[in-house]
Scaffold this active site. Structure first.
Site, PDB file in Angstrom:
ATOM      1  N   CYS A  25      48.350  88.779  16.473  1.00  0.00           N
ATOM      2  CA  CYS A  25      48.480  89.438  17.785  1.00  0.00           C
ATOM      3  C   CYS A  25      49.929  89.398  18.274  1.00  0.00           C
ATOM      4  O   CYS A  25      50.422  90.374  18.834  1.00  0.00           O
ATOM      5  CB  CYS A  25      47.621  88.766  18.840  1.00  0.00           C
ATOM      6  SG  CYS A  25      46.007  88.242  18.288  1.00  0.00           S
ATOM      7  N   ASP A  26      50.612  88.265  18.103  1.00  0.00           N
ATOM      8  CA  ASP A  26      51.887  88.054  18.795  1.00  0.00           C
ATOM      9  C   ASP A  26      53.116  87.972  17.889  1.00  0.00           C
ATOM     10  O   ASP A  26      54.242  87.962  18.390  1.00  0.00           O
ATOM     11  CB  ASP A  26      51.809  86.742  19.619  1.00  0.00           C
ATOM     12  CG  ASP A  26      50.702  86.808  20.651  1.00  0.00           C
ATOM     13  OD1 ASP A  26      50.422  87.916  21.144  1.00  0.00           O
ATOM     14  OD2 ASP A  26      50.110  85.756  20.960  1.00  0.00           O
ATOM     15  N   CYS A  46      47.667  83.080  17.950  1.00  0.00           N
ATOM     16  CA  CYS A  46      47.319  84.239  17.115  1.00  0.00           C
ATOM     17  C   CYS A  46      48.577  84.926  16.590  1.00  0.00           C
ATOM     18  O   CYS A  46      49.213  85.707  17.304  1.00  0.00           O
ATOM     19  CB  CYS A  46      46.462  85.216  17.920  1.00  0.00           C
ATOM     20  SG  CYS A  46      46.016  86.677  16.983  1.00  0.00           S
TER      21      CYS A  46
END
Ligand code: NAP
Length: 305
Positions: free
Chosen positions: A135-136, A132
């Site tokens: 997200c990261d 992701c």
């Protein structure tokens, strides 16, 4: 209490099914195990949902959830363990022991990223291995990243990662990308992105976090090790249908085949969105599926009463 319909999954398919079911007067419950919006929650910008030239994934998720809840949607936080098929009544068994009784079920549990299954992938998951970018990605400021895959996600998320990373290399196992031309072009025109074709990742190495990626040339077999701060894996999707193992609903890969009314092989059980055996998995097709499955459920309930 026997519901008219229980919807499994709160992504665009499940939430759209809820809107159509509630507007048709069905006594409806939606079961979701985590965040509403499904994979939209992991998508920064959605640029192909008609009516929005660009909208953030979490924002569209919230709008869909609000829409369904404004119509009086009842929800249950939980995960499905198994289905016990009727008719006339189907039973949804939840992990932890709850049982829901319903005349129809709409399965909209979507899918999740596939794993490479190579050494180091699991060990470094969350420590340099990610599925992701949204997200990261921000953890990799000015770092050197590798993206595995040659589809829409690899190109789109590769471009997203260049916001943070110094360099992004897309590693693909063939010499031709499969991504939509518009996404390929965006990646090719990004000066922080380069491509490595005909390469297959074989190992992710490091001490406490990712430090190196090892890949093999698929033509010559030559193995090469390169320094890497992060590896983002986008090699496709697998259906969330573990709770259907051993039933007639799924095909050999776990996807749910349906007819054009989104009926499955069991009367009163419908499937919608990415979990279906279909060729196009988009937010807009999931939402359309939700509408169709709910209307099919509505007609089924009417015919049975
Ligand atoms: P995908 O289209 O299935 O592509 C997966 C890619 O990973 C392919 O290039 C495949 O190679 C490669 N691959 C598969 N297994 C591999 C392995 N074991 N090792 C190395 N490479 C491997 O998956 P996706 O890109 O995640 O997209 C999933 C769905 O979401 C698609 O339907 C896509 O259209 C949709 N999507 C749409 C958008 C958008 O419209 N903006 C954005 C993202 C995703 P081969 O090419 O050799 O098979």
């Amino acid at each position: 209490m026997v519901y008219d319909t229980v919807i499994l999954g709160g992504g665009p398919a499940g939430l759209s099914a809820a809107v159509y079911a509630l507007r048709s007067g069905l006594n409806t419950l939606l079961v979701e195990r985590g965040l509403y919006g499904g994979q939209m929650q992991n998508t920064e910008e959605i640029e192909n949902y008609t009516g929005f030239t660009s909208i953030l994934g979490p924002e569209l998720s919230e709008r869909m959830r609000e829409h369904a809840q404004t119509l009086g949607l009842q929800t249950e936080l939980g995960e499905v363990e198994s289905l016990e098929f009727g008719p006339p009544v189907h039973r949804v068994h939840l992990i932890g022991g709850g049982v829901l009784e319903t005349k129809t079920v709409i399965i909209a549990t979507g899918c999740e990223p596939k794993k490479l299954g190579i050494p180091g992938e699991r060990e470094f998951s969350g420590r340099g291995v990610s599925y992701c970018a949204v997200c990261d990605g921000a953890f990799f400021k000015n770092k050197e990243l590798y993206v595995i895959g040659g589809g829409d996600s690899a190109c789109e998320e590769g471009v997203y990662l260049t916001r943070h990373a110094a360099k992004v290399t897309i590693v693909h196992r063939r010499e031709k990308l499969r991504a939509q031309p518009v996404l390929q072009e965006r990646a090719r025109n990004n000066e922080k992105i380069s491509f490595l074709f005909n390469r297959r990742p074989v190992e992710i190495q490091g001490d406490r976090k990712v430090e190196r990626l090892v890949f093999a040339d698929t033509v010559t077999g030559e193995v090469q090790t390169v320094p890497a701060d992060g590896v983002f894996i986008y090699i496709g999707l697998k259906p969330n249908t573990e709770f259907l193992q051993g039933t007639s609903l799924i095909n050999a890969e776990g996807w749910i085949p349906t007819d054009d009314r989104l009926r499955t092989s069991v009367p009163g059980v419908f499937a919608a969105g990415d979990v279906r055996d279909t060729w196009l998995r988009q937010v807009i097709t999931a939402a359309a599926d939700g509408a169709m499955a709910a209307m099919s459920a509505y007609h089924y309930v009417e015919e049975q009463s």
